[in-house]
Motif scaffolding. Structure first.
Motif, PDB file in Angstrom:
ATOM      1  N   HIS A 191       0.797  -1.230   0.000  1.00  0.00           N
ATOM      2  CA  HIS A 191       0.000   0.000   0.000  1.00  0.00           C
ATOM      3  C   HIS A 191       0.831   1.282   0.000  1.00  0.00           C
ATOM      4  O   HIS A 191       0.285   2.370  -0.221  1.00  0.00           O
ATOM      5  N   ARG A 193       2.061   2.683   2.568  1.00  0.00           N
ATOM      6  CA  ARG A 193       1.760   3.432   3.795  1.00  0.00           C
ATOM      7  C   ARG A 193       1.961   2.505   4.994  1.00  0.00           C
ATOM      8  O   ARG A 193       1.865   1.281   4.856  1.00  0.00           O
ATOM      9  N   ASP A 198      -2.414   3.934   8.816  1.00  0.00           N
ATOM     10  CA  ASP A 198      -3.742   3.773   8.224  1.00  0.00           C
ATOM     11  C   ASP A 198      -4.763   3.385   9.283  1.00  0.00           C
ATOM     12  O   ASP A 198      -5.913   3.843   9.275  1.00  0.00           O
ATOM     13  N   ASP A 201      -5.991   6.348  11.229  1.00  0.00           N
ATOM     14  CA  ASP A 201      -6.929   7.149  10.436  1.00  0.00           C
ATOM     15  C   ASP A 201      -8.313   6.508  10.407  1.00  0.00           C
ATOM     16  O   ASP A 201      -9.334   7.193  10.549  1.00  0.00           O
ATOM     17  N   HIS A 202      -8.371   5.195  10.216  1.00  0.00           N
ATOM     18  CA  HIS A 202      -9.657   4.494  10.151  1.00  0.00           C
ATOM     19  C   HIS A 202     -10.378   4.539  11.497  1.00  0.00           C
ATOM     20  O   HIS A 202     -11.601   4.729  11.544  1.00  0.00           O
TER      21      HIS A 202
END
Length: 349
Positions: A191, A193, A198, A201-202
């Motif tokens: 990805h 990242r 991530d 963020d989610h």
């Protein structure tokens, strides 16, 4: 994402392990063993405690008259700096061994014998975080893997009530760090990242499992939690190990630790036991560590009350982890717990 209030499995992307979630089991009557609630009143100083200021330890070394944190080499360390060769039989691949060397240190959180992390003032927790960082920076120059952890409570095997934790540092990558390294690297390769970047963020977007959040840190019951009230403390920024934290990061981490551990104690009005530890990117990296994000795991064993413990036995030992309430339910209960310690007033006020 809506709560999954039915039997299902969730995958831990850090380890690759799965956990079986069976929320309906939380309604079953309990007839199993209970644990004694740790409500013993302790003095601020115990003349028989080997960790108290000015006392003599088992090896006849006398502690200094310290205030605040105090660090010393573990008198009964599981590792030592001496590197001994291990003979290998190349014809016997089923009997592998390798040398293991390192250092083990004890960190007394406070000179006060009768306080735990949530009962310390915020300034004292900031001093502890500074101590963690200084010891990490020193040990990371020599060892690839530096584990900072605490076992709190007799139910977690802690033999000394004096507030303290440990640091184990060694050349090899521990199994947990090696797994997390592989899985985070695979995610980054796919990805571009960081996996936990991530994930932060989610979780902030979903707002279902957040227990506490400030400028630099996010505390959540992870989606894949195995223990009933397991939490993950993760840096919101690109911080890969303790050595990269600024004073602002350390101050806000101290706040996150105080709030979380206070909520733990308030959940069942007891000194909430747990094992917790920090996962740093391997030091002296042989590769780019952009896939890493500094994070801490809290694994508390209590399930329904101060006396009912979750046992990892049977299916958990022979198959995979299993839990009786969803991560979302656990997060809601922790969110609702007060951030004012129950010993300082009503935790529901």
């Amino acid at each position: 994402m809506a709560d999954l209030e039915f039997t299902h499995r969730r995958k831990n992307p850090l380890s690759g392990d799965w956990v079986l979630v069976s929320p309906q089991r939380n309604n079953r009557p309990w007839q199993g063993a209970t644990e004694a609630s740790e409500q013993t009143s302790l003095p601020s100083y115990d003349a028989n405690c080997p960790l108290c200021s000015g006392n003599q330890r088992a090896n006849n070394v006398t502690n200094p008259e310290y205030q605040g944190t105090f660090v010393f080499t573990n008198d009964f360390g599981a590792l030592n700096p001496t590197h001994q060769a291990v003979a290998q039989d190349s014809k016997q691949p089923l009997f592998m061994a390798e040398a293991a060397s390192g250092e083990c240190r004890v960190i007394c959180f406070s000179d006060q014998h009768n306080v735990t992390l949530p009962e310390l003032p915020l300034t004292a927790i900031e001093q502890l975080v500074n101590t963690w960082q200084l010891n990490y920076q020193e040990l990371a120059k020599q060892y690839r893997c530096v584990h900072i952890f605490e076992n709190k409570g007799a139910v977690m095997g802690c033999s000394q009530p004096h507030p303290h934790g440990q640091i184990w540092a060694h050349d090899h990558l521990s199994s947990e760090i090696a797994l997390e390294d592989v899985n985070q690297q695979a995610y980054f390769a796919k990805h571009g990242r960081a996996l936990l970047g991530d994930y932060v963020d989610h979780e902030i977007e979903a707002k279902q499992r957040i227990v506490f959040e400030n400028q630099h840190w996010l505390v959540v019951v992870p989606y894949w939690a195995a223990w009933p009230f397991e939490t993950l403390v993760v840096a919101k920024e690109d911080i890969r190990h303790f050595g990269q934290m600024t004073q602002a990061h350390k101050a806000s981490l101290a706040e996150a630790i105080k709030v979380l551990t206070t909520k733990y104690d308030n959940l069942f009005n007891c000194s909430f036991p747990y094992s917790m530890g920090w996962h740093n990117a391997p030091s002296q990296p042989t590769q780019d560590d952009s896939h890493w994000r500094l994070h801490g795991h809290f694994y508390p064993p209590l399930l329904r009350s101060a006396t009912v413990k979750k046992h990892m036995v049977g299916y958990e030992m022979l198959a995979e982890s299993q839990r009786d309430l969803t991560a979302e339910t656990a997060a809601t209960l922790l969110q609702q717990a007060s951030s004012i310690h129950y010993k300082q007033g009503s935790p529901n006020e």
